[in-house]
Design a protein around this motif. Sequence first.
Motif, PDB file in Angstrom:
ATOM      1  N   ARG A   1       0.828  -1.207   0.000  1.00  0.00           N
ATOM      2  CA  ARG A   1       0.000   0.000   0.000  1.00  0.00           C
ATOM      3  C   ARG A   1       0.860   1.254   0.000  1.00  0.00           C
ATOM      4  NH1 ARG A   1      -4.463  -2.364   3.461  1.00  0.00           N
ATOM      5  NH2 ARG A   1      -3.385  -1.584   5.284  1.00  0.00           N
TER       6      ARG A   1
ATOM      7  N   ASP B   1      -7.496   2.842   3.590  1.00  0.00           N
ATOM      8  CA  ASP B   1      -8.210   3.402   2.454  1.00  0.00           C
ATOM      9  C   ASP B   1      -9.698   3.472   2.809  1.00  0.00           C
ATOM     10  OD1 ASP B   1      -9.495   3.958   0.059  1.00  0.00           O
ATOM     11  OD2 ASP B   1      -8.209   2.655  -1.142  1.00  0.00           O
TER      12      ASP B   1
ATOM     13  N   ARG C   1     -12.191   2.409  -0.144  1.00  0.00           N
ATOM     14  CA  ARG C   1     -12.304   0.970  -0.413  1.00  0.00           C
ATOM     15  C   ARG C   1     -13.004   0.245   0.725  1.00  0.00           C
ATOM     16  NH1 ARG C   1     -10.665  -3.509  -2.915  1.00  0.00           N
ATOM     17  NH2 ARG C   1      -9.649  -5.181  -1.764  1.00  0.00           N
ATOM     18  N   PHE C   2     -12.655   0.582   1.957  1.00  0.00           N
ATOM     19  CA  PHE C   2     -13.262  -0.061   3.116  1.00  0.00           C
ATOM     20  C   PHE C   2     -14.268   0.900   3.732  1.00  0.00           C
ATOM     21  CE2 PHE C   2      -9.178  -2.146   2.542  1.00  0.00           C
ATOM     22  CZ  PHE C   2      -9.559  -3.481   2.572  1.00  0.00           C
TER      23      PHE C   2
ATOM     24  N   HIS D   1      -8.258 -10.235  -2.915  1.00  0.00           N
ATOM     25  CA  HIS D   1      -8.233  -8.824  -2.533  1.00  0.00           C
ATOM     26  C   HIS D   1      -9.532  -8.121  -2.900  1.00  0.00           C
ATOM     27  CE1 HIS D   1      -6.213  -5.198  -1.272  1.00  0.00           C
ATOM     28  NE2 HIS D   1      -6.434  -4.616  -2.429  1.00  0.00           N
ATOM     29  N   ARG D   2     -10.099  -8.455  -4.054  1.00  0.00           N
ATOM     30  CA  ARG D   2     -11.307  -7.757  -4.518  1.00  0.00           C
ATOM     31  C   ARG D   2     -12.509  -8.034  -3.616  1.00  0.00           C
ATOM     32  NH1 ARG D   2     -10.518 -12.160  -7.741  1.00  0.00           N
ATOM     33  NH2 ARG D   2     -12.222 -13.681  -7.815  1.00  0.00           N
TER      34      ARG D   2
ATOM     35  N   PRO E   1     -13.348  -6.269   1.092  1.00  0.00           N
ATOM     36  CA  PRO E   1     -14.300  -5.316   1.681  1.00  0.00           C
ATOM     37  C   PRO E   1     -15.662  -5.945   1.984  1.00  0.00           C
ATOM     38  CG  PRO E   1     -13.112  -4.263  -0.106  1.00  0.00           C
ATOM     39  CD  PRO E   1     -12.763  -5.723  -0.155  1.00  0.00           C
TER      40      PRO E   1
ATOM     41  N   GLU F   1      -9.248  -1.988   8.984  1.00  0.00           N
ATOM     42  CA  GLU F   1     -10.149  -2.207   7.849  1.00  0.00           C
ATOM     43  C   GLU F   1     -11.568  -2.479   8.346  1.00  0.00           C
ATOM     44  OE1 GLU F   1      -6.849  -4.072   4.714  1.00  0.00           O
ATOM     45  OE2 GLU F   1      -8.124  -5.400   5.886  1.00  0.00           O
TER      46      GLU F   1
ATOM     47  N   SER G   1     -14.937  -0.182   7.836  1.00  0.00           N
ATOM     48  CA  SER G   1     -16.128  -0.813   7.265  1.00  0.00           C
ATOM     49  C   SER G   1     -17.350  -0.659   8.156  1.00  0.00           C
ATOM     50  CB  SER G   1     -15.857  -2.302   7.012  1.00  0.00           C
ATOM     51  OG  SER G   1     -14.735  -2.467   6.160  1.00  0.00           O
TER      52      SER G   1
END
Length: 418
Positions: free
Chosen positions: A47, A212, A215-216, A303-304, A307, A331, A335
């Motif tokens: 990252r 991020d 993303r999360f 990885h995709r 989340p 993360e 979320s």
Amino acid sequence: MSTSFATRSPAVPRAPGRSGGGRPARVLIGTDTYPPDVNGAAYFTARLARGLAGRGADVHVLCPSPCGRPHVAERDGVVEHRLRSLPSLAHESVRLTLPTGVRGHLNRLLDRLRPDAVHIQNHFLVGRMLASAARVHGIPVVATNHFMPENLFDPMRVPEALRPHAARLAWWDLARVLSRTEHVTTPTPAAAELLAGRGFARPVEPVSCGIDLVRFRPFPGSAPAAERRRTRARLGVPDRTTMLFVGRLDEEKHVDELVRAVARTHGVQLVLAGRGAHRARLAELARAEGVADRVVFLGFVPHRDLPDVYRCADVFTIAGTAELQSIATLEAMASGLPVVAADAMALPHLVEEGRNGYLYPPGRPGELAARVGAVVAEEAERVRMGAHSRMMAARHRLEDSLERFERIYRNAAVGARP
């Protein structure tokens, strides 16, 4: 040497990642673990590298080859210089660099790249050799410590009686390597205090691993419960109240406490996302505790999909006692999940008792279960705690961490004390 990270006038801000001479600032990151390795240090390094590249820097990473063969590849704007490697005894996903011929290769690489700063992520083979070569070339070295000896005792099969002696030797070796660098960081204040408590006399700056927040994030819209049901169905997770752990299923993570805790709750299941040496043992424990039908092993999650794994849960639980920050916990917080965590090492930095979750005494799964029950007893309370988690995660924005590292590199390049 280049002075690409020269200090800038506050009145005339310069674009991030650009050198004083107009070319992109160049950073060489050295690490013994990098994706496809699966661990927190590897994820942080990736990252960092990709984030710096996204801000305009010319980023190179020196790391072991996942296939053993040396090669150079470019991914996500980062140039990876993969060194010849062989499997390690420490962990199935970690490979060791072969030192033969590396010194000459490093000298040629540093001569060609002339990076403005070198940033090592560990003090093992790659970090140690790169830091030594950079000093010879007059290139400043920044170091980030992700290491605790406890994380290696189980995979290295260190006998219990020898662990205190092995830990002292490991801390001494770490301090010896880090003391020769220009600047030292670690993810949290607790991790910085740990280094000081082990005799490291140099200043250590806490710089969060960062998260991020785009993303999360929680499910958008007005029907999160329906979205959660659909997501669970897609991932193969039963539609039940869910406590989640994301990470390695290894000894120092103490995942057995999570299994024992779910056996002490009613109507709650445990979802485990990750691989590790203790998976079979945990499955056997779940059968012995009578909760095999309430412990779901997702294995490695691409990885995709990560989340959505967080978004399908109701509460995040973590029992590790050797966490220098815990990217997975950050993360989960981003979320929108409440957190129940062991009151150990750096995890208390991520829990505000009663506001975004609870801490529990390590080794007491009954108390872990009671705190999970308190979180999930009322949906409104769970949602309130999750919103506070999200607010706390905002203090760890990845962009803030990237900007801080850029300033550290600039100061190191001009010989200033950060």
